[in-house]
Design an enzyme around this catalytic site. Structure first.
Site, PDB file in Angstrom:
ATOM      1  N   TYR D 124      -5.152 -20.314 -46.141  1.00 39.04           N
ATOM      2  CA  TYR D 124      -5.157 -18.910 -45.734  1.00 39.04           C
ATOM      3  C   TYR D 124      -4.734 -18.829 -44.266  1.00 39.04           C
ATOM      4  O   TYR D 124      -5.479 -19.235 -43.372  1.00 39.04           O
ATOM      5  CB  TYR D 124      -6.556 -18.327 -45.921  1.00 39.04           C
ATOM      6  N   LYS D 152      -1.887 -18.158 -48.936  1.00 42.02           N
ATOM      7  CA  LYS D 152      -1.715 -16.749 -48.631  1.00 42.02           C
ATOM      8  C   LYS D 152      -1.341 -16.683 -47.156  1.00 42.02           C
ATOM      9  O   LYS D 152      -2.116 -17.110 -46.299  1.00 42.02           O
ATOM     10  CB  LYS D 152      -2.987 -15.935 -48.878  1.00 42.02           C
ATOM     11  N   SER D 154      -0.485 -14.238 -44.216  1.00 42.30           N
ATOM     12  CA  SER D 154      -0.569 -12.828 -43.825  1.00 42.30           C
ATOM     13  C   SER D 154       0.033 -12.546 -42.461  1.00 42.30           C
ATOM     14  O   SER D 154      -0.025 -11.421 -41.981  1.00 42.30           O
ATOM     15  CB  SER D 154      -2.042 -12.386 -43.798  1.00 42.30           C
TER      16      SER D 154
END
Lengths: 283, 283, 283, 283
Positions: D124, D152, D154
């Site tokens: 992440y 992920k 972001s």
């Protein structure tokens, strides 16, 4: 030693005003220990090489002076260096090449060594303008060169000054960051080359004197009193400095367009300046 | 449209080589849609104004060309702009003034508007070199001006491109960031002005073509294949680009001193370049 | 006042070792003016709330002590605050919430005010760990609160200390940045809460004493001598501090996994530590 | 696949509301491909371990779900991981330890490997919250582990996605950055885990579908239309997301204090939200 980086006057249309330049230099020189020409606040990067040479020829300081050198490549720098030499500068004050800094590599040391072969020099670390770093390892390597006299460090990062104090010998350190002036002295700086010294030359000399004489409370009181001046000027830059000098009747002119003639910080700055004037601190 | 920012050749001693400049431009021009002269990889900031004019006069491109303009003040910019105009440039590609950027304020819009009164222009956002930001609000305001044609955005921040796509009309966007080329196209860029297009002009045109024709898998395959080239070149900058062109037999010369003639990334880059050459992709 | 932020010992498997914690605190306490528990070097964020309470209960300092509070929300902070209160802390030392800092807004002031209703507190600015800023305007606003006693500022940005000195009254400033310790004193800090004071408690007290007594040369000599210790420790962090304490025979244990038990800076640090030990400076 | 990171509802006093949590999850689940619990917008870091477990037990999703894991040390992480496992999570989504990130070193890889021994995981990368980097070299190394399923990302840095596309195989990439969603798809992302998908689940699925089917113009039109939603939400964070959901009648509750219940961007956001609602896009 306290040196002001004197501004370079332009008229409203952006033309270099050499008469004003000479007049401004002559007004400030008696109040300080020397001058920095085309430094952080001298807009050297706003001049063509011809203008830069013409400006230098208009001045004839009697005290020692440094000339800023903020070029992007060695051939450009050699031309600027030659002008400074002919004008009689004590040394040049040279920023690192910056536009392609990411691929400069060993060229950083090569650059400074090539300059130092031709003229005494001070390194110039002023990341708020150049947006590049002068690594401590490079400073340490360059400090070995006999013609590298020292550094003007304007970044305000006192850990760098602590490093110079702890690790380098025979290396002269000037701070260019007025808001932390007393801290720099505590960490071994021998003086300041401060935009604020254009406006409060006597007060910065008094602070330095108090510190040198061990009158620490007096030095701290001056540091506190001068903080707003240095702090606002660090944020307002050339437009604010020139506006303040004009307000005091000095022929500092205007920043070169498109830089604004008036600073958004003026309103906050004016009472600080007036307070200083009342105390007899301004030139 | 794919345009290469062609390098400006200097010899080993750092002298501008106008014959090589012309030869290099003539070699590349047939493979692309036009040229960018004195752009991100053209070392315009390494030239004196005289050299800059002399270099321009040595070229005579037949395809449309842009001229980079990376000046610090308006008087300097007006001189550069005049040279570009006389040389027949389609438009200039102008970075913001940078040395005193912190006190530029409204001068940023004033600068671009003053230029746009005299010549069509593209904004030039290349923060890895200029280290200053061109705020989206400023881009939005300037996009209203009829002579502001668009932007070259080299920062690689795709959120900016998404903003242009969603908010601006009749505004031409070129990316200067090869590693994310396909993403930029998806977000509405009409082409690329890419250092890597000096080395792989056909492949970037093929990628653009595949995307335009809706052959997304082909475009993605090219994006994947070209990524290492664009990525390494973005990190290696001018020294790596010139070294690669010399390796291919093109007269790109050397970076101006003190920039190094050889790149520390060369070893990693060479197999990428050879692979491209085997596929017939190099000029 | 010199306070060490004492480390929290874990065994090799990462289990909290309360016996070692107590022993370590008892070894250091006599040499300093008080303790900081769960501060910058205390790994408070590596403990569950239960462990944190258990650790506190294991200690019984006689000198004043602060307890670090690095929580993300007010309910979590209130629990931590209650533990500190029950343990008899003089005050808590509280970082701002950080994970969603970008949308904290007025919540920053609300947070500190809610805490200050319940316990005296020091603000804690340690951006190298929290990666968030505690704006000067917020510090100025919070300094008005009678239970906000002062700040520990570990960022090393002396312009912040100059601001506190010039603008705030009855506001106690401690630096947490050993490499610039003397500069902080010159700018009005009343002491240091320094990781390095775990290793050289007497020397930092001597530096402070020399400064207070106006023996500036002695203070500068100590600053120079202590610089490498503070500088390396600032870079090496908890793993280096614990390794150094273990080397000196103190039960500091290991950092909690996955943090490494040995520091990559150890080789550089060892001669600095040995030199200090020979001079009788270590605990 | 489109997954929303569902918010965790607190009441006005900051108490976890598990009934609302369940209701919210049940309202959103049918509209999307799965859920992320305690992710970027789930305020996992605002919960004590007990609350976190209690929240998880209140839910019973039928579609696959991920659980965010944002711990600072391995013992803390192992506890969180155990809870996720017992709840039936497909995988955890784990940020790097952050408070002492500067001295983490090899601990970064050790951390992820220790977790991956016990549960499938996604890396992440969400630097706007964690303020730490997950270096590409670390991602590349971890991608070799059979239980590291993907990432992920972001951060919105599309050069990272281009790197994954060009260099990694069998590595699933989800973007968490709505403003550049289409760019991420072009660079090989298989879907999005987007705060904005809480508000516009159908529209993001439609965009993904159009892209997969090669209907690029339709995808670009959706990207343009959704840009303001994603852009504002990226800036407004949890307070804005919860306020929007409450406005739509969903039991999202309030951010945990001291985070504000109302966002300063609400006024700008409301017309964007209303426009979406009129088009039938909201849940």
């Amino acid at each position: 030693m306290i040196l002001p980086p004197i501004p370079t006057p332009f008229d409203r249309q952006g033309r270099l005003d050499t008469a004003a330049f000479r007049e401004l230099a002559e007004a400030l020189e008696p109040l300080v220990d020397g001058l920095l020409i085309y430094g952080s606040n001298g807009e050297g990067v706003h001049l063509t090489p011809e203008e830069r040479a013409r400006g230098l020829r208009a001045l004839s300081p009697r005290k020692p002076f440094l000339v800023g050198l903020m070029e992007e490549s060695l051939p450009q720098a050699e031309r600027a260096l030659q002008e400074a030499k002919e004008a009689g500068a004590l040394a040049v004050l040279a920023t690192p090449p910056r536009y392609y800094h990411g691929s400069l590599g060993e060229g950083l040391l090569a650059y400074y060594r090539a300059l130092a072969e031709k003229i005494p020099l001070f390194l110039y670390h002023v990341p708020q303008n150049t947006k590049v770093d002068l690594p401590l390892a490079a400073v340490e390597a360059l400090a070995q060169h006999p013609q590298v006299l020292g550094i003007k460090d304007s970044g305000g990062d006192m850990a760098r000054l602590a490093f110079y104090q702890a690790h380098l010998r025979d290396f002269r350190v000037y701070t260019g960051h007025a808001p932390t002036f007393l801290a720099a002295l505590a960490l071994g700086a021998e003086g300041g080359i401060l935009a604020a010294a254009n406006l409060a030359p006597r007060a910065y000399r008094a602070l330095l004197e108090a510190f040198r004489a061990g009158r620490l409370e007096e030095a701290q009181a001056l540091q506190k009193r001068l903080f707003p001046l240095g702090d606002l000027l660090a944020r307002g830059g050339v437009p604010l400095l020139k506006q303040a000098l004009r307000h005091l009747g000095l022929p500092a002119g205007y920043p070169r367009p498109p830089y604004p003639g008036e600073s958004p910080l003026w309103r906050e700055f004016l009472p600080v300046l007036e307070n200083l004037r009342e105390l007899g601190g301004t030139p």
